[in-house]
Design a protein around this motif. Structure first.
Motif: not given
Ligand SMILES: Nc1nc2c(c(=O)[nH]1)N[C@H]1C(S)=C(S)[C@@H](COP(=O)(O)OP(=O)(O)OC[C@H]3O[C@@H](n4cnc5c(=O)[nH]c(N)nc54)[C@H](O)[C@@H]3O)O[C@H]1N2
Ligand SMILES: Nc1nc2c(c(=O)[nH]1)N[C@H]1C(S)=C(S)[C@@H](COP(=O)(O)OP(=O)(O)OC[C@H]3O[C@@H](n4cnc5c(=O)[nH]c(N)nc54)[C@H](O)[C@@H]3O)O[C@H]1N2
Ligand code: SF4
Ligand SMILES: [Mo]
Length: 894
Positions: A162-176, A284-291, A316-322
């Motif tokens: 229910e919350l996606a935190v994108l840290v150092g990720s330009n996913a719109a271009w790098a993981h479209p 239900r938070t996922v923190t996505l991180f990249s370069q 962590i280890g639960r659906a919708g988290t990590g």
């Protein structure tokens, strides 16, 4: 009627999303690609790079035969040269004097064989990979926190969070494609998106909150978050107590940092409070991180600061988290499975005595490497010092992508034996090779790749390799046999190698390592061929493909089965601006290009979105430096210099610059940003700080600008002084150039040089009263050979795409009318926003003026954004921009 071309199901060779592709090939030529609706990574979608695959797999530019010191030779001669070179160096200088430098773009099978040869048979752990520049910090953070390099999330979590935190990720271009899965849910009101990035990127268009923190301050932010979670009662005490250690120390360190939070991050109290509140309140938070996380002098700490917040909340280890580390390359994850990095052994082994003994016994290895080898940056420094005397580079272009790229080039030029395996003949790195080996490429090779969610997918061939090109595993095995290891490298094909790799992951595993592919170790060749996407772990006793969610049982892979919270403290970046170098240079990706452009750079339409090496800078800085949009600037420091065109705007904050990492010698002069990155690395992971170089910016005077298109490439002499900047891009029928000349007085000589270099039987010239105002068209047998436009200022020139259209015959007009330029023809030369349908910015602006008010609306009118969707964030930005300027105009009128 022509029969339907057979469809081959394979995997996209670009990013770590790992999309399934259906390739239709006829007579070995790829005629169409589409997303595989049955592949769980993309369910039928492809981004712009995937959609353009058919444009990028031609034979043009391919390396077709082995060469030794520039001379074409047979495979036998080339392989003998490599084996003798390596054997001789080993004999004289020992195992530390040889090295391999591999790539997350190799298939798992290739990677496995190369790593086995070096670490088990040559006895050297000097095998590193470009993953060191990419995933190393995430790997070490996982090892520190979980006891094993395991990414705990699945793409399915993106459907459930229910919350996606994108840290150092330009996913719109790098993981479209992943990004589109998130934005689709956001549009349905199912989740919020927070973007943590110092730069305003396309990803921010879909953010509910953008935290433009000061570069390098992520640890301060996540430490602040951890302290807040404790204060707000959001810590999962039971989980922390049962499943982790280190909480108290991590919290104490976090609290120490929390006091400096606003100062270090430069964020407002309100923005930080909103983020903390949302995070604390959303299980239900996922923190996505990249370069933006990994490529830092404290990248490992940044990743652990993020992981700490997930461990503290039991998310962590639960659906919708990590905490979800996004992998960059198509097989970054596969490379980690086979232990491609100098700090690892195969199958998630390390250099502990037990691990070495186990892997050595499995391989029946005569010479197991004893200790970790040199990591990428240190490895090339050892080459420069003459300590490493023979290096084999496979599937990567370090003369562009490593820090201090000029020093890397010098080191390779001095190294006694440089072997390069590549698909492409001319790259900055192949230019330094003593032995060049032609590798089979995507669509020709057979094997597997593993994506960000640990899902193994097949890459299947649909075409024969051109010329003498061969798969990388074959090339390595041939050299291994010549080194005397016939039996261990008697491989006949990819399935056999995969089975051995899978068996090693299961060998004496017994639950000690999450990476267990035992269920795939006995596949027949036919089963391997038919294998659908499978996620690991897939142990022999479970059913293959039903990967158990990592850490679902709260057990981790440290000896005590507990996860570690790691106490980390904020540290400033290693490369800091100072008196001589007042600007901070951030580097990263463009939407339509892949890395050093060896593949995407062959498709003219992929340059429609960005056609010049531009540097983003704050409008205030541009004003202070006296540069306007499109002006030439030199960016420099002790490592070298780079030429780029200024792009002032609001994307970066004052004192900061951004440049793409893609530009290199085949496409521009002095465009490799890597020369400016210092070899400052994270002490834990050895990953270089590619996002934070200290540089100066100097405006450059230009006497005249040229845009030209030519059926044949210009000779090198026309790209040297007085040329101070150039780009060379492909068109459908030749090449187009942009050239800056130092002085207007150079124009005559330059045009004469152009005429001399291009055979022609007719020449039409036009000049105006200014010294540089010239137009020139050369014809040969009634066809246009070259067209050139020259002016004192860049703004006065027709767009480069116009010159390309003239050459490509896209405009059916008399030559003199063509020379009059696009205005007289009413030609649209604006930037391509939608690459798939060729929709330009001008047409989009017209549609907005005519009332289009949403991306969907634009799609209905112009088709833009309706195929891959990569341009949707920009469509939205254009609508917002036009709306706000209309509003301003209305307010003004009132
Ligand atoms: N189109 C395209 N897609 C690709 C690739 C490509 O070449 N082209 N390459 C693939 C590969 S190998 C990789 S590794 C991935 C990379 O994917 P990303 O990591 O998403 O891409 P980057 O543009 O390298 O960097 C991401 C962002 O980090 C930000 N950043 C810089 N410094 C900091 C900081 O201190 N903190 C934070 N929070 N952010 C910071 C930058 O401003 C940038 O927007 O992309 C993959 N996908
Ligand atoms: N300044 C700066 N530098 C960076 C980055 C950054 O953000 N900023 N990002 C870093 C990251 S994350 C990465 S992943 C690297 C990427 O950097 P590189 O790995 O250097 O870039 P690529 O262009 O992908 O190089 C791949 C090469 O392998 C060849 N190739 C393709 N397929 C095959 C194959 O099957 N076999 C063989 N033998 N060759 C093949 C291609 O033709 C190409 O020459 O750059 C890193 N460097
Ligand atoms: S998101 Fe694009 S580049 Fe990445 S795997 Fe999918 S189609 Fe390929
Ligand atoms: Mo990467």
């Amino acid at each position: 009627m022509t029969p339907a071309a057979p469809t081959v199901r394979t995997t996209c060779p670009y990013c770590g999303v790992g999309c399934g592709v259906r390739a239709e090939a006829r007579d070995g030529a790829l005629i169409a690609v589409s997303g595989d609706p049955d592949h769980p990574a993309n369910r039928g979608r492809l981004c712009v790079k995937g959609s353009a695959l058919a444009d990028t797999v031609g034979r043009d530019g391919r390396l077709l035969a082995p060469t030794v010191r520039g001379r074409e030779v047979s495979w036998a001669t080339a392989l003998d040269a490599v084996a003798e070179g390596f054997a001789g160096t080993l004999r004289e200088h020992g195992p530390e004097s040889v090295a391999m430098y591999l790539s997350g773009q190799l298939l798992t099978e290739d990677y496995y064989v190369a790593n086995k040869l070096m670490k088990g048979f040559v006895g050297s752990a000097n095998v590193d990979t470009n993953s060191r520049l990419c995933m190393a910090s995430a790997v070490v953070a996982h090892q520190r926190a979980f006891g094993e390099d395991v990414v705990p999330c699945d793409y399915d979590d993106l459907e459930r969070c229910e919350l996606a935190v994108l840290v150092g990720s330009n996913a719109a271009w790098a993981h479209p494609v992943l990004f589109q899965r998130l934005t689709a849910r956001r549009e349905r009101g199912e989740l919020k998106i927070v973007v943590v990035d110092p730069r305003r990127t396309a990803t921010c268009e879909a953010a509910d909150l953008h935290l433009a923190l000061r570069p390098g301050s992520d640890v301060a932010l996540f430490n602040g978050l951890l302290a807040h979670l404790a204060r707000a009662g959001a810590v999962d005490r039971e989980f922390v107590h049962r499943c982790t250690t280190g909480f108290d120390a991590a919290l104490a360190a976090a609290r120490d940092d929390a006091a400096g939070l606003l100062r270090e991050t430069g964020l407002t109290r309100q923005a930080v409070a909103t983020f903390f509140r949302w995070f604390a309140a959303t299980p239900r938070t996922v923190t996505l991180f990249s370069q933006g996380v990994n490529q830092a002098g404290n990248g490992t700490d940044k990743a652990n600061a993020i992981i700490n917040c997930h461990l503290a909340t039991g998310r962590i280890g639960r659906a919708g988290t990590g905490p979800f580390s996004l992998t960059g390359q198509p097989n970054a994850m596969g490379g980690r499975e086979v232990g491609g990095m100098a700090s690892q052994l195969a199958a998630h082994g390390d250099f502990s005595p037990a691990s070495r003994e186990r892997v050595g016994r499995f391989w029946k290895a005569p010479a197991m490497a004893r200790a970790p080898g040199l990591k990428a940056v240190a490895l090339f420094e050892a080459v420069a010092r003459g300590e490493v005397k023979a290096i084999w580079i496979m599937g990567t272009n370090p003369v562009v992508s490593l820090p201090r790229a000029d020093a890397v080039r010098d080191a390779l030029r001095r190294c006694p034996l440089v072997v390069v395996s590549d698909c492409v003949a001319l790259t900055d790195t192949t230019a330094c090779a003593d032995v060049l080996l032609p590798a089979a490429g995507w669509g020709e090779k057979d094997g597997t790749v593993t994506n960000s969610e640990r899902r193994i997918s097949r890459q299947r061939p649909f075409a024969a390799a051109p010329g003498l090109a061969r798969p990388d595993w074959w090339i390595v095995s041939q050299v291994a046999r010549r080194l005397g290891f016939e039996e261990a490298f008697a491989y006949t094909g990819a399935p056999q190698i995969f089975r051995e790799h899978a068996a090693l992951t299961a060998f004496e595993n017994g639950g000690a390592r999450h990476l267990d592919l035992g269920g795939l170790a006995d596949l027949t060749d036919a089963q391997y061929d038919a294998m659908g996407p499978v996620q690991w772990p897939c142990p022999a006793d479970g059913s293959a493909g039903r990967g158990e969610r990592p850490f679902a049982d709260g057990r981790f892979y440290h000896a005590d089965a507990r996860a570690r919270l790691v106490a980390v403290r904020h540290r400033p970046p290693r490369q800091r601006p100072g008196a001589g170098h007042p600007f901070v240079l951030n580097t990263g990706r463009l939407r339509d290009q892949w890395h050093t452009m060896t593949r995407t750079g062959t498709a003219p339409r992929l340059f429609g979105h960005t056609e010049s090496p531009v540097v983003q800078l704050a409008a205030e800085d541009a004003a202070r430096l006296g540069v306007d949009a499109g002006d030439l600037v030199e960016i420099g420091n002790g490592g070298g210099r780079v030429m780029a065109l200024a792009e002032p705007g609001g994307e970066v904050t004052p004192g900061h610059l951004f440049m793409p990492m893609h530009w290199c010698e085949p496409f521009t002069g002095n465009g490799r940003v890597g020369v400016l990155v210092a070899p400052a690395t994270d002490p834990e992971s050895g990953q270089p700080e590619s996002k934070h170089a200290a540089v100066t910016v100097r405006p450059q005077a230009v006497g005249a600008w040229l845009r030209l298109a030519s059926r044949r490439p210009l000779p090198a002499a026309l790209l040297m002084a007085p040329v101070s900047y150039w780009t060379r891009l492909p068109t459908r029928s030749g090449w187009r150039y942009e050239v800056a000349l130092q002085a207007a007085a150079d124009v005559d000589d330059y045009l004469a040089g152009l005429c001399a270099a291009q055979p022609h039987d007719n020449r039409i010239e036009y000049s105006d009263s200014s010294e540089a105002g010239r137009r020139l068209l050369l014809e040969r047998q009634g066809a246009i050979e070259m067209v050139a436009f020259c002016a004192p200022g860049r703004g006065a020139l027709p767009a480069a795409s116009f010159a390309a259209d003239v050459l490509d015959g896209a405009l059916e007009q008399a030559p003199w009318r063509l020379l009059a330029g696009p205005e007289s023809l009413d030609a649209d030369c604006s930037r391509l926003v939608c690459t798939c349908f060729g929709v330009s910015e001008e047409r989009i602006l017209q549609a907005i003026a005519a009332g289009a008010s949403s991306a969907e609306d634009l799609g209905r009118r112009l088709e833009c954004g309706t195929n891959c969707g990569s341009c949707v964030p920009e469509l939205k930005a254009l609508i917002a921009r036009e709306e706000s300027s209309t509003e301003r105009a209305v307010r003004h009128a009132v």
